[in-house]
Scaffold this motif. Structure first.
Motif, short mmCIF file in Angstrom:
data_model
loop_
_atom_site.label_atom_id
_atom_site.label_comp_id
_atom_site.label_asym_id
_atom_site.label_seq_id
_atom_site.Cartn_x
_atom_site.Cartn_y
_atom_site.Cartn_z
N ALA A 17 0.84 -1.20 0.00
CA ALA A 17 0.00 0.00 0.00
C ALA A 17 0.88 1.25 0.00
O ALA A 17 1.86 1.32 0.74
CB ALA A 17 -0.91 0.00 1.22
N ARG A 18 0.52 2.22 -0.82
CA ARG A 18 1.26 3.47 -0.92
C ARG A 18 0.29 4.63 -0.72
O ARG A 18 -0.75 4.69 -1.37
CB ARG A 18 1.92 3.62 -2.29
CG ARG A 18 2.83 2.49 -2.68
CD ARG A 18 4.19 2.60 -2.00
NE ARG A 18 5.04 1.48 -2.33
CZ ARG A 18 5.26 0.44 -1.52
NH1 ARG A 18 4.66 0.38 -0.37
NH2 ARG A 18 6.06 -0.53 -1.87
N ALA A 19 0.67 5.57 0.16
CA ALA A 19 -0.18 6.73 0.43
C ALA A 19 0.64 8.00 0.24
O ALA A 19 1.82 8.03 0.58
CB ALA A 19 -0.73 6.67 1.84
N THR A 20 0.00 9.02 -0.30
CA THR A 20 0.63 10.32 -0.47
C THR A 20 -0.26 11.37 0.17
O THR A 20 -1.45 11.47 -0.16
CB THR A 20 0.81 10.65 -1.96
OG1 THR A 20 1.54 9.58 -2.57
CG2 THR A 20 1.57 11.95 -2.14
N ALA A 21 0.32 12.15 1.09
CA ALA A 21 -0.45 13.18 1.80
C ALA A 21 0.03 14.56 1.38
O ALA A 21 1.23 14.79 1.26
CB ALA A 21 -0.29 13.01 3.31
N ILE A 22 -0.93 15.45 1.16
CA ILE A 22 -0.63 16.85 0.87
C ILE A 22 -1.28 17.67 1.96
O ILE A 22 -2.49 17.56 2.21
CB ILE A 22 -1.14 17.24 -0.52
CG1 ILE A 22 -0.42 16.38 -1.55
CG2 ILE A 22 -0.97 18.72 -0.75
CD1 ILE A 22 -0.47 16.82 -2.94
N ILE A 23 -0.47 18.48 2.63
CA ILE A 23 -0.95 19.25 3.78
C ILE A 23 -0.92 20.73 3.42
O ILE A 23 0.00 21.20 2.76
CB ILE A 23 -0.10 18.93 5.03
CG1 ILE A 23 -0.70 19.55 6.27
CG2 ILE A 23 1.34 19.31 4.84
CD1 ILE A 23 -0.11 19.03 7.56
N LYS A 88 4.08 11.91 8.94
CA LYS A 88 5.22 12.57 8.30
C LYS A 88 4.87 14.00 7.88
O LYS A 88 5.69 14.92 8.00
CB LYS A 88 5.68 11.77 7.08
CG LYS A 88 6.48 10.54 7.42
CD LYS A 88 6.95 9.87 6.14
CE LYS A 88 7.86 8.71 6.40
NZ LYS A 88 8.35 8.08 5.16
N ALA A 89 3.64 14.19 7.38
CA ALA A 89 3.22 15.52 6.96
C ALA A 89 3.14 16.48 8.14
O ALA A 89 3.60 17.62 8.06
CB ALA A 89 1.87 15.44 6.25
N LEU A 90 2.58 16.01 9.26
CA LEU A 90 2.47 16.88 10.44
C LEU A 90 3.85 17.24 10.99
O LEU A 90 4.12 18.40 11.29
CB LEU A 90 1.63 16.19 11.52
CG LEU A 90 0.14 16.09 11.24
CD1 LEU A 90 -0.54 15.23 12.30
CD2 LEU A 90 -0.50 17.47 11.19
#
Length: 137
Positions: A17-23, A88-90
């Protein structure tokens, strides 16, 4: 004139599973594949996804909007990939050493990752290690 924000993607992965977060600055909305995180089923996966937000606290959570896209793997692998991307984004946006230590002390795999993978099947049996039993009678 609208001030343009620099958006940096943060990624998380677990198994396949791969997730990408944009904050970005906002008021606390979190969406996973365009669905609000509060509506995601099953509940255990939702709780795993919300874990970094609870560790960060409402003061940090309510300052940012997070959009996460995730694909691959099963529902629990996706949940852990989303949790890792959000954590990681936070940490990358807030740049708080206290937040990073709090997350690492709770669960190190929210920031570092877990290298375990499924072992591949070998010949002579139905799985990676299992073999047919022998009877000598």
């Amino acid at each position: 004139m609208v001030k343009e924000q620099k958006l940096k993607p943060y990624s998380g992965s677990r198994k396949t599973a791969r997730a990408t977060a944009i904050i970005m600055e906002g008021n606390g909305r979190v969406r996973v594949n365009q669905i609000p995180i509060e509506l995601i089923q099953p509940e255990i996966a939702r709780e795993r996804m919300m874990l970094p937000l609870e560790l960060a606290g409402d003061s940090i959570r309510n300052k940012f909007d997070i959009n996460v896209s995730v694909k691959g793997g099963g529902f629990m692998g996706q949940a852990e990939a989303v949790a890792m991307a959000i954590a990681k984004a936070l940490v990358g946006t807030v740049k708080s050493k206290e937040l990073k230590e709090r997350i690492i002390n709770y669960d190190r795999h929210l920031l570092v990752g877990d290298a375990r993978r499924k072992e591949s099947k070998k010949f002579g049996g139905p799985g990676a290690r299992r073999r047919r039993q022998k009877s000598y009678r």
